[in-house]
Write an enzyme that holds these catalytic residues in place. Structure first.
Site, PDB file in Angstrom:
ATOM      1  N   TRP A 103       1.955  -5.280 -25.427  1.00 45.34           N
ATOM      2  CA  TRP A 103       1.374  -4.627 -26.596  1.00 45.34           C
ATOM      3  C   TRP A 103       2.433  -4.356 -27.654  1.00 45.34           C
ATOM      4  O   TRP A 103       2.196  -4.527 -28.850  1.00 45.34           O
ATOM      5  CB  TRP A 103       0.643  -3.343 -26.223  1.00 45.34           C
ATOM      6  CG  TRP A 103      -0.556  -3.590 -25.357  1.00 45.34           C
ATOM      7  CD1 TRP A 103      -0.775  -3.093 -24.101  1.00 45.34           C
ATOM      8  CD2 TRP A 103      -1.712  -4.392 -25.666  1.00 45.34           C
ATOM      9  NE1 TRP A 103      -1.986  -3.540 -23.627  1.00 45.34           N
ATOM     10  CE2 TRP A 103      -2.581  -4.333 -24.562  1.00 45.34           C
ATOM     11  CE3 TRP A 103      -2.092  -5.156 -26.772  1.00 45.34           C
ATOM     12  CZ2 TRP A 103      -3.804  -5.001 -24.526  1.00 45.34           C
ATOM     13  CZ3 TRP A 103      -3.311  -5.827 -26.740  1.00 45.34           C
ATOM     14  CH2 TRP A 103      -4.150  -5.741 -25.625  1.00 45.34           C
ATOM     15  N   ASP A 173       2.266   4.183 -29.964  1.00 44.94           N
ATOM     16  CA  ASP A 173       0.991   3.693 -29.444  1.00 44.94           C
ATOM     17  C   ASP A 173       0.725   4.456 -28.143  1.00 44.94           C
ATOM     18  O   ASP A 173       1.468   4.336 -27.175  1.00 44.94           O
ATOM     19  CB  ASP A 173       1.099   2.193 -29.177  1.00 44.94           C
ATOM     20  CG  ASP A 173      -0.166   1.598 -28.551  1.00 44.94           C
ATOM     21  OD1 ASP A 173      -1.120   2.353 -28.259  1.00 44.94           O
ATOM     22  OD2 ASP A 173      -0.196   0.360 -28.358  1.00 44.94           O
ATOM     23  N   LYS A 197      -9.592   3.683 -23.110  1.00 43.57           N
ATOM     24  CA  LYS A 197      -8.894   4.004 -21.860  1.00 43.57           C
ATOM     25  C   LYS A 197      -9.112   5.470 -21.470  1.00 43.57           C
ATOM     26  O   LYS A 197      -9.586   5.739 -20.385  1.00 43.57           O
ATOM     27  CB  LYS A 197      -7.400   3.702 -21.975  1.00 43.57           C
ATOM     28  CG  LYS A 197      -7.072   2.229 -21.760  1.00 43.57           C
ATOM     29  CD  LYS A 197      -6.807   1.476 -23.009  1.00 43.57           C
ATOM     30  CE  LYS A 197      -6.604  -0.015 -22.739  1.00 43.57           C
ATOM     31  NZ  LYS A 197      -5.974  -0.675 -23.862  1.00 43.57           N
TER      32      LYS A 197
HETATM   33  C1  LIG Z   1      -5.463  -1.623 -24.708  1.00 36.70           C
HETATM   34  C2  LIG Z   1      -4.243  -1.426 -25.505  1.00 36.70           C
HETATM   35  C3  LIG Z   1      -4.107  -1.935 -26.806  1.00 36.70           C
HETATM   36  C4  LIG Z   1      -5.125  -2.826 -27.461  1.00 36.70           C
HETATM   37  O1  LIG Z   1      -6.295  -2.193 -27.720  1.00 36.70           O
HETATM   38  P1  LIG Z   1      -7.544  -2.970 -28.377  1.00 36.70           P
HETATM   39  O2  LIG Z   1      -8.461  -1.842 -28.662  1.00 36.70           O
HETATM   40  O3  LIG Z   1      -8.055  -3.930 -27.358  1.00 36.70           O
HETATM   41  O4  LIG Z   1      -7.069  -3.653 -29.600  1.00 36.70           O
HETATM   42  C5  LIG Z   1      -2.949  -1.653 -27.501  1.00 36.70           C
HETATM   43  N1  LIG Z   1      -1.966  -0.909 -26.955  1.00 36.70           N
HETATM   44  C6  LIG Z   1      -2.063  -0.423 -25.697  1.00 36.70           C
HETATM   45  C7  LIG Z   1      -0.940   0.394 -25.140  1.00 36.70           C
HETATM   46  C8  LIG Z   1      -3.196  -0.656 -24.934  1.00 36.70           C
HETATM   47  O5  LIG Z   1      -3.286  -0.161 -23.695  1.00 36.70           O
END
Ligand SMILES: *Cc1c(COP(=O)(O)O)cnc(C)c1O
Length: 361
Positions: A103, A173, A197
């Site tokens: 990511w 993030d 999540k």
């Molecule tokens: C799942 C995830 C993403 C991507 O998320 P999307 O909503 O599918 O674009 C980005 N960063 C992290 C740390 C993630 O776990």
């Protein structure tokens, strides 16, 4: 609910049963409205109340200081990979990135389309099994921001200490760890998370941004990708993901009812300890991440052969412990234990692992 399984999926993932039931009970008619939240105008008094309550609860839960805006946007975590450089690189067109997984790498690649990306450190050579040591001497003094992924969903490493970036805004993030542990928001310029999540159904992304960072966007930034536009319009510039915001609000209420983030963190520590203590003592199962950086949310582990991995995943599935198959790059297993995963789910998983080990020595 007899037919519910323990879902160890990395995302979208398990939601609290009581929240699902509450949403179910209000699905057709939201109290005293005679219509579903899905059918409400986003400009209605009722929806504005739902939005304001969700924002206030998140502010409360994360102790978000007054000089930050909370935005509820669309486009998932991945749209932030572009929004961050577009909105922050307006000054020096330069940013520092730490690459701790897929990511972070994708975020850095996206930013490189708009400016200069300095990769401060990377753990790619060791398949992202740790958080690299950071040397502040390698940080760019004139970076517009410094970017990290707090919890590495795919490989299972997390930051336990934040880099000291001085006056350079730290951008984090938090997609797979928001509300899982206490965090000092004031250390960040921007924190963001996709909902699927720890917060609710996919479709809404939370962005927490320090007010002084608004308005630094590049000239050509599309209107819909400007933080200042969304901030000025209180996330109502256009139709926001109304049902997702409502549902996330129910999750915030649930976290509050559990005792808030510190109480949730304590349970998460207990769940993680159950699994990692067993992994450390096992002669058959092995964790793949360096001990000091192990994630509380996503725990990858492996058996000595692919046949054993497959056999274990099948047995787990038969026992109602599902989605344990590891990410295709890492192989083996990955147990995602987000806030909504009850301790009982992890206890059942560890009991099955012990039993499996006894039968496969
Ligand atoms: C799942 C995830 C993403 C991507 O998320 P999307 O909503 O599918 O674009 C980005 N960063 C992290 C740390 C993630 O776990």
């Amino acid at each position: 609910m007899e037919n519910r399984v323990f879902n160890f999926s990395a995302g979208p993932s398990m939601l609290p049963l009581s929240v699902l039931e509450k949403a179910q009970s209000e699905l057709v008619s939201y109290p005293s409205c005679g219509m579903s939240v899905m059918e409400m105008s986003h400009r209605s008094q009722m929806f504005e109340t739902i939005l304001a309550k969700a924002k206030a609860d998140l502010k409360d839960l994360m102790h978000i200081p007054d000089n930050y805006k909370i935005l509820f946007l669309q486009g998932g975590g991945s749209t932030q990979f572009a929004m961050i450089p577009l909105n922050l690189m307006g000054k020096n067109k330069k940013a520092d990135y730490v690459i701790t997984g897929q990511w972070a790498k994708k975020a850095a690649e996206e930013a490189a389309k708009y400016g200069e990306v300095n990769v401060v450190a990377s753990s790619e050579d060791s398949l992202y099994n740790h958080i690299p040591e950071l040397d502040p001497a390698t940080f760019s003094k004139d970076a517009d921001y410094f970017y990290i992924t707090l919890n590495n969903t795919v490989y299972g490493a997390r930051y336990t200490e934040l880099p000291d970036t001085g006056d350079v805004p730290l951008v984090g993030d938090m997609s797979s760890s928001i509300l899982s542990e206490d965090i000092d928001v004031s250390k960040f310029g921007i924190l963001y998370a996709g909902a699927q999540k720890n917060l609710g159904p996919a479709g809404v992304t939370v962005v927490i941004i320090r007010e002084d960072l608004l308005g630094n966007h590049m000239d050509f930034t599309p209107t819909m990708l400007r933080y200042d536009i969304h901030a000025k319009n209180d996330s109502l510039y256009n139709t926001p993901p109304t049902y997702g915001i409502y549902f996330m609000g129910l999750v915030f209420e649930w976290v509050k009812a559990q005792g808030g983030v510190s109480a949730i963190q304590k349970i998460n520590e207990e769940k993680a300890a159950l699994l990692y203590d067993y992994l450390d003592s096992s002669k058959l199962f092995k964790g793949t991440v360096v001990e000091k950086d192990r994630s509380m949310m996503n725990a990858p582990f492996v058996l000595p052969t692919n046949e054993l991995n497959k056999a274990f995943i099948q047995e787990a599935t038969d026992a109602g412990l599902v989605n344990l198959k590891g990410h295709r790059i890492v192989g083996g297993m990955r147990a995602s234990m987000y806030n909504a995963m009850p301790k009982e789910g992890v206890e059942k998983l560890v009991a099955l692992m012990k039993d499996f080990e006894a039968r496969n020595q």
